[in-house]
Design a protein around this motif. Structure first.
Motif, mmCIF file in Angstrom:
data_model
loop_
_atom_site.group_PDB
_atom_site.id
_atom_site.type_symbol
_atom_site.label_atom_id
_atom_site.label_comp_id
_atom_site.label_asym_id
_atom_site.label_seq_id
_atom_site.Cartn_x
_atom_site.Cartn_y
_atom_site.Cartn_z
ATOM 1 N N TYR A 92 -11.620 -1.174 -7.602
ATOM 2 C CA TYR A 92 -11.037 -0.673 -6.351
ATOM 3 C C TYR A 92 -12.080 -0.663 -5.229
ATOM 4 O O TYR A 92 -11.741 -0.874 -4.068
ATOM 5 C CB TYR A 92 -10.449 0.727 -6.559
ATOM 6 C CG TYR A 92 -9.269 0.712 -7.499
ATOM 7 C CD1 TYR A 92 -8.028 0.252 -7.068
ATOM 8 C CD2 TYR A 92 -9.404 1.124 -8.822
ATOM 9 C CE1 TYR A 92 -6.947 0.210 -7.938
ATOM 10 C CE2 TYR A 92 -8.334 1.082 -9.699
ATOM 11 C CZ TYR A 92 -7.102 0.622 -9.251
ATOM 12 O OH TYR A 92 -6.046 0.569 -10.109
ATOM 13 N N THR B 292 -7.150 2.937 2.457
ATOM 14 C CA THR B 292 -6.981 4.341 2.067
ATOM 15 C C THR B 292 -6.592 4.429 0.589
ATOM 16 O O THR B 292 -7.142 5.235 -0.172
ATOM 17 C CB THR B 292 -5.901 5.017 2.937
ATOM 18 O OG1 THR B 292 -6.234 4.796 4.306
ATOM 19 C CG2 THR B 292 -5.810 6.506 2.684
ATOM 20 N N THR B 293 -5.654 3.571 0.194
ATOM 21 C CA THR B 293 -5.217 3.555 -1.211
ATOM 22 C C THR B 293 -6.364 3.141 -2.132
ATOM 23 O O THR B 293 -6.560 3.732 -3.204
ATOM 24 C CB THR B 293 -4.030 2.576 -1.387
ATOM 25 O OG1 THR B 293 -3.050 2.880 -0.406
ATOM 26 C CG2 THR B 293 -3.412 2.690 -2.766
ATOM 27 N N ASP B 294 -7.132 2.116 -1.717
ATOM 28 C CA ASP B 294 -8.265 1.655 -2.538
ATOM 29 C C ASP B 294 -9.241 2.810 -2.781
ATOM 30 O O ASP B 294 -9.700 3.034 -3.906
ATOM 31 C CB ASP B 294 -9.033 0.527 -1.830
ATOM 32 C CG ASP B 294 -8.173 -0.704 -1.595
ATOM 33 O OD1 ASP B 294 -7.177 -0.864 -2.320
ATOM 34 O OD2 ASP B 294 -8.499 -1.489 -0.685
ATOM 35 N N ASP C 121 -4.027 0.106 3.129
ATOM 36 C CA ASP C 121 -4.580 -0.468 1.892
ATOM 37 C C ASP C 121 -5.945 0.126 1.566
ATOM 38 O O ASP C 121 -6.210 0.475 0.413
ATOM 39 C CB ASP C 121 -4.710 -1.999 2.025
ATOM 40 C CG ASP C 121 -3.367 -2.689 1.929
ATOM 41 O OD1 ASP C 121 -2.394 -2.022 1.545
ATOM 42 O OD2 ASP C 121 -3.287 -3.878 2.247
ATOM 43 N N SER D 75 0.844 -1.196 0.000
ATOM 44 C CA SER D 75 0.000 0.000 0.000
ATOM 45 C C SER D 75 0.881 1.249 0.000
ATOM 46 O O SER D 75 2.105 1.169 -0.049
ATOM 47 C CB SER D 75 -0.891 -0.007 1.238
ATOM 48 O OG SER D 75 -0.091 -0.139 2.388
ATOM 49 N N THR D 76 0.227 2.387 0.084
ATOM 50 C CA THR D 76 0.938 3.665 0.150
ATOM 51 C C THR D 76 0.467 4.409 1.392
ATOM 52 O O THR D 76 -0.733 4.479 1.658
ATOM 53 C CB THR D 76 0.618 4.501 -1.103
ATOM 54 O OG1 THR D 76 1.086 3.786 -2.251
ATOM 55 C CG2 THR D 76 1.310 5.858 -1.041
ATOM 56 N N GLY D 77 1.399 4.938 2.138
ATOM 57 C CA GLY D 77 1.005 5.688 3.333
ATOM 58 C C GLY D 77 2.194 5.976 4.222
ATOM 59 O O GLY D 77 3.312 5.527 3.968
ATOM 60 N N HIS E 65 3.282 1.539 -6.483
ATOM 61 C CA HIS E 65 2.784 2.054 -7.751
ATOM 62 C C HIS E 65 2.333 0.881 -8.606
ATOM 63 O O HIS E 65 3.152 0.172 -9.202
ATOM 64 C CB HIS E 65 3.878 2.854 -8.470
ATOM 65 C CG HIS E 65 3.429 3.434 -9.775
ATOM 66 N ND1 HIS E 65 2.536 4.475 -9.855
ATOM 67 C CD2 HIS E 65 3.735 3.097 -11.054
ATOM 68 C CE1 HIS E 65 2.322 4.764 -11.126
ATOM 69 N NE2 HIS E 65 3.034 3.934 -11.874
ATOM 70 N N TYR F 4 5.335 3.051 -0.277
ATOM 71 C CA TYR F 4 4.766 3.518 -1.539
ATOM 72 C C TYR F 4 4.614 2.343 -2.487
ATOM 73 O O TYR F 4 5.519 1.509 -2.613
ATOM 74 C CB TYR F 4 5.673 4.588 -2.167
ATOM 75 C CG TYR F 4 5.220 5.005 -3.536
ATOM 76 C CD1 TYR F 4 4.085 5.794 -3.698
ATOM 77 C CD2 TYR F 4 5.929 4.608 -4.680
ATOM 78 C CE1 TYR F 4 3.660 6.173 -4.958
ATOM 79 C CE2 TYR F 4 5.505 4.989 -5.947
ATOM 80 C CZ TYR F 4 4.370 5.775 -6.078
ATOM 81 O OH TYR F 4 3.940 6.142 -7.322
ATOM 82 N N GLU G 71 -8.731 6.029 -2.548
ATOM 83 C CA GLU G 71 -8.152 7.091 -3.390
ATOM 84 C C GLU G 71 -8.218 6.703 -4.866
ATOM 85 O O GLU G 71 -8.549 7.517 -5.725
ATOM 86 C CB GLU G 71 -6.711 7.369 -2.968
ATOM 87 C CG GLU G 71 -6.630 8.176 -1.673
ATOM 88 C CD GLU G 71 -5.231 8.204 -1.079
ATOM 89 O OE1 GLU G 71 -5.085 8.793 0.004
ATOM 90 O OE2 GLU G 71 -4.307 7.631 -1.675
ATOM 91 N N ASN G 72 -7.885 5.423 -5.149
ATOM 92 C CA ASN G 72 -7.913 4.959 -6.551
ATOM 93 C C ASN G 72 -9.330 4.967 -7.111
ATOM 94 O O ASN G 72 -9.548 5.367 -8.260
ATOM 95 C CB ASN G 72 -7.322 3.556 -6.652
ATOM 96 C CG ASN G 72 -5.808 3.588 -6.657
ATOM 97 O OD1 ASN G 72 -5.201 4.502 -7.227
ATOM 98 N ND2 ASN G 72 -5.188 2.630 -6.009
#
Lengths: 734, 258
Positions: B118, B144-146, B142, A239-241, A259, A257, B148-149
């Motif tokens: 997502y 949070t990323t999901d 994870d 994940s990213t954070g 990508h 990070y 955002e995507n």
């Protein structure tokens, strides 16, 4: 007109082709039953004729039925969760009724997950893990330190309440830490500092898998006599954070990070600032400078192809400390400063299905200076390693691992050292030192992991190492066996030969570098009950037979491979987890370890011969948000060598101690209790954890060592600096 | 010249026919499988869900839009995992959630700009709290990323707000959840469902009645019975067979009315 009619013909022709595509000449009915190897029905299995959507799903009785109009030869593909795919050719003729019963085979659990060898404790993604990363960081008193957490397992002990560990009566340097493929040369701060506990620099959250083996380990691990801590980090962060931690004595920031799963990286920085922590806890020990530690590092990872990864890793950690020490000959500050640099590169990919290739290179520099009285030294240890491993799955039941490694170690030390260790006065006789010693080691290994039957596995391996300084070769055959009596019950055994070459500095005191690799034969027999990691009971007996230990020959004062010894004992481990409410475990270890090594003239208790060691660790979720942890440890005091008398040396104006038999006395029994509380909440819609920890809550006066007065007539207790303390902080997702 | 023109026409027509037939096969199969899944969900029947999963798995054989087929397979796995939550079968929750995440991974390899993928990943990642609380920090990163995507590729996706709203509905207030915080998200979801004009029958279209169901539950929590009834009716108008509406929300409403 002719063109139009031709086009219509074409359209007609296409339509006929389209219609003929299904080759429909009659309905075919296919039915049957799907079972497993135990003839039990498999429900939810999916059947399909390859290249079509004709098929069915088996019901709870394993029965299926479907119709198709396809004729000719087709492949029938059967898939089901937990089973290996099944494919078979069938010939279909119009109007036929076909009954086809199919037996599916359970998919083999990958050998690395099931072949847990004797004396192993695991964490990470394996379903049979002994401890999860969260359980590790929640251990009270462990300060989220992986190594300290390991000492709650039987057979391993803390060194001076710090992160250095000893295993089954062995020496701390008999434990090797491997991160991915690299050996971590010295992953500690405040290491070997006077009355200061060391801390490890390994972040448990960054690890995908942890395998700690306190004996009987695989042939892929070389140059380790007692134990291996094998760590695997995530290839690419998932994940990213970012996450920040702010405590009363230290702070840190880390980030990951990702990508598109192709490229990723991570970073971390940390800094101690212990003044408020010392003030809060009334720590009055004299310091010439408040201890400080700094760390930063990061990774970059890239995924190539279907299975390939490459990753670079860089890390720095450093510390400074000046702490007062009153010895018989000198009263002053022990000052030390260290800088540890580490870099590594790793790549892995599957050359073919069922095989995996890993290769890596790493470099470490451990730069340290320290002074106390006349002693004033600077040292630099360079360590480099290259390694390649290949795993080939030759069948569902057999894996072959093979690999090669080369490591280079150089120890450089310069400065002033006293002629006699008992006289550290600034005016004491001394000599200058400027020496460099280096050695290389080339190792190769091969091993086979076999599931001989569904219940019986064997790992046979052999490794050989060539040491460039002594020009000696060692040869280590090893065998591990496991027999799964039932789903949760396993008996394990291991026997093997283990070698570890002395450090380069030892060769300086040997004639013509003539020191053999130190040797240990491990014999291990154990039983384990493991119910999905929720209930674990393990009992294990071991015997280690040491030979060729480095020992001083008092005839010519040379080091020779004439030491020997043994370690024997029983380890017991019981863990219980109740839903998400409670996790607790009790460890007990009995050990008897004696050896003749270095200046000992006979076999005496080893430096870390702890006869009885018991610890209890428990963690209870009071609510979904509040967790309380408690740990308690009690163990036999560690051995030490007493001073029995002294003589006055008028020339140096100092008393010369006379020591009794090596390690013939022991410190008092060690006890310590720690409590921690965590509160998980949301702050600004972000994950937040607040924590408070009370270490040594009963303020037990454990001893660090004994000092003596100037003429050694009085023995003075030096209390461990791990007094009762409180510390707290907050962690916040950013 | 005429011969060349004829040949070109022949090739175009033949190719077009084949493509159209493949499209029809795929569309029909997906629509059929979607209907089976919807029926299974209405009944909340795990066996039916597994059967629907099998239909989607067989569609993979057509080797067309595999990103979408893998999405639906993951959707089936998500729902099967959710049914296992009732029996607290953590092993099953984990098995199907992990399988769903693997399928999402495959889907993203083929197409990484589809917001609903997502959103589904977000749902599956929420499931992980059930069996790997020890990775809480990583799961939160994870999800949070999901989120955002999903927002990046379609800020008007109603299912994103539905999934977030439902998760917030069940999250204790100490962790930033609760009915009061869930309600605005569910309102947003309802509003966005009303704006959808989806002409492609193969694409995901689930969730609208569920958004109404949870809005009704929010109203019941505040004893706003008239509003709750209105949301319940709207949900039933969209899907009168929904077991959640008929078997749970209506019962809650009836209990309150009594």
């Amino acid at each position: 007109m002719k063109l139009l009619s031709t086009a219509l013909l074409v359209l007609l022709f296409s339509a006929k082709v389209f219609a003929a595509d299904s080759t429909a000449t009659g309905v075919i009915k296919i039915s049957g039953k799907i079972t497993n190897e135990e003839n039990k029905p498999v429900s939810g299995a999916n059947l399909v004729l390859e290249g079509t959507i004709d098929g069915a799903t088996s019901d709870e009785k394993g029965m299926y039925e479907f119709e198709t109009e396809k004729t000719g030869t087709y492949k029938l593909l059967v898939t089901a969760m937990d089973y290996t795919n099944h494919m078979q050719e069938i010939n279909l003729a119009a109007g036929m009724n076909m009954t086809l019963d199919i037996k599916l085979k359970k998919s083999e659990v990958r050998t690395e997950e099931i072949l847990v060898t004797a004396s192993s404790f695991t964490s990470g993604e394996n379903s049979k893990v002994t401890l999860t990363p969260l359980e590790i960081v929640r251990i009270p008193g462990a300060n989220a330190d992986l190594y300290r957490a390991l000492t709650t397992f039987p057979g391993s002990n803390q060194v001076d309440e710090g992160s250095r560990i000893t295993v089954r009566g062995g020496d701390p340097n008999e434990v090797v830490t491997i991160l991915d493929l690299a050996t971590l040369y010295n992953p500690f701060i405040f290491d070997n500092s006077y009355n200061t506990s060391s801390f490890s620099t390994v972040d448990p959250w960054s690890l995908k898998g942890i395998n700690f083996t306190s004996g009987g380990f695989s042939a892929k691990y070389g140059n380790a006599l007692s134990a291996v801590l094998d760590l695997k980090s995530y290839e690419i962060p998932t994940s990213t954070g970012m996450f920040a931690i702010l405590g009363i004595g230290a702070g840190g920031l880390s980030g990951v990070y990702n990508h598109k799963g192709k490229f990723g990286g991570s970073f971390s920085v940390s800094q101690t600032y212990l003044k408020p922590f010392f003030d809060l806890n009334g720590i009055s020990q004299d310091y010439s400078k408040i201890p400080t530690a700094t760390g930063f590092g990061g990774t970059l990872a890239y995924k190539f192809g279907e299975t390939g990864y490459m990753k670079v890793y860089g890390d720095y950690s450093g510390d400074k400390i000046g702490i007062r020490n009153t010895s018989p000959s000198y009263d002053g500050f022990f000052n030390s400063e260290s800088h540890n640099y580490f870099g590594s590169y790793k790549m892995s990919f599957s050359p073919s299905s069922g095989s995996m290739f890993n290769a890596g290179a790493s470099f470490s520099l451990y730069d340290r200076k320290s002074n106390y009285g006349i002693l004033d030294t600077k040292s630099k240890d360079y360590y480099a390693k290259g390694r390649a491993d290949l795993t080939v799955q030759v069948s569902d039941k057999t894996d072959i691992n093979t690999g090669v490694e080369y490591e280079y170690l150089e120890n450089h030390i310069e400065g002033i050292v006293p002629d006699n260790s008992y006289n550290l006065k600034l005016t004491a006789p001394s000599r200058s030192l400027d020496t460099t010693a280096n050695s290389g080691r080339l190792g190769v290994y091969a091993e086979t992991q076999m599931r001989l039957t569904d219940k019986f596995f064997a790992i046979t391996g052999v490794r050989s190492d060539y040491h460039t300084l002594s020009k000696k070769i060692s040869f280590d055959p090893r065998l591990s066996l496991g027999y799964q009596v039932s789903k949760y019950n396993v008996f394990r055994a291991a026997v093997g030969l283990y070698h570890q070459y002395p450090v380069p500095n030892d060769y300086l005191r040997a004639l013509d570098n003539n020191l053999d690799a130190q040797e240990a034969i491990h014999y291990i027999l154990g039983y384990e009950y493991n119910k999905e990691g929720d209930i674990v009971f393990r009992v294990e007996g071991y015997y280690k037979d040491y030979k060729n230990l480095v020992a001083l020959d008092y005839n010519d004062f040379r080091y020779k491979s004439m030491g020997s010894g043994f370690a024997k004992g029983i380890d017991v481990f019981l863990k219980y987890k109740y839903e998400n409410k409670f996790t607790g475990w009790i460890s007990y270890a009995y050990s008897d370890s004696k050896r003749r090594q270095y200046d000992a003239t006979t076999q005496t208790s080893s430096d870390y011969d702890i006869t009885h060691n018991m610890s209890f660790t428990g963690s209870y979720n009071v609510t979904d948000a509040i967790n309380v942890g408690l740990s308690y440890r009690i163990s036999t005091g560690k051995p030490y060598t007493p001073v029995v008398s002294s003589l006055f040396d008028a020339a140096q104006n100092v008393y010369i101690p006379t020591y009794g038999e090596k390690n013939s006395d022991r410190f008092p029994t060690y006890t310590r209790a720690d409590i921690s509380v965590q509160y998980i909440t949301s702050l600004m819609n972000r994950f937040c954890v607040m924590f408070v920890a009370f270490n040594n809550v009963f303020d037990t006066k454990n001893l660090y060592q004994y000092n003596y007065n100037y003429d050694y007539s009085q023995k003075i207790d030096v209390r461990s600096n791990n007094i009762r303390i409180v510390w707290f902080g907050i962690g916040l997702q950013i | 010249m005429k011969k060349t023109l004829l040949l070109v026409l022949l090739l175009i027509t033949f190719g077009l026919n084949t493509i159209l037939k493949a499209d029809d096969d795929f569309t029909n199969a997906i629509v059929k499988a979607k209907t089976s899944l919807k029926t299974a969900l209405d009944k909340y029947d795990e066996k039916e869900m597994i059967k629907a999963r099998g239909q989607f798995e067989r569609i993979l054989q057509l080797k067309k839009n595999t990103w979408l087929v893998n999405y639906y397979l993951a959707l089936c796995d998500y729902h099967i995992a959710v049914t296992a939550m009732e029996s607290k079968d953590n092993e099953k929750i984990k098995k199907y959630t992990q399988s769903g995440l693997e399928l999402i991974g495959k889907s993203l390899l083929d197409r990484d700009n589809f917001a609903d993928t997502y959103v589904l990943k977000l749902s599956l990642d929420y499931n992980r709290f059930q069996y790997e609380m020890d990775k809480m920090q990583s799961i939160i990163a994870d999800v949070t990323t999901d989120e955002e995507n999903a927002k990046k590729y379609d800020p008007t996706n109603p299912r994103l707000y539905l999934v977030k709203g439902v998760a917030t509905f069940y999250t204790p207030a100490a962790f930033g959840g609760g009915v009061d915080k869930a309600q605005p998200l569910l309102e947003k979801s309802v509003e966005l469902f009303g704006l959808i004009k989806n002409s492609d029958v193969t694409l995901p279209d689930w969730g609208e009645e569920t958004a109404y169901a949870y809005m009704a539950l929010c109203m019941l929590d505040q004893d706003k019975l008239t509003e709750a009834k209105a949301f319940l009716d709207k949900g039933l108008a969209i899907n009168p067979n929904s077991k959640m509406l008929t078997g749970y929300v209506k019962k809650e409403y009836d209990d309150k009315v009594k």
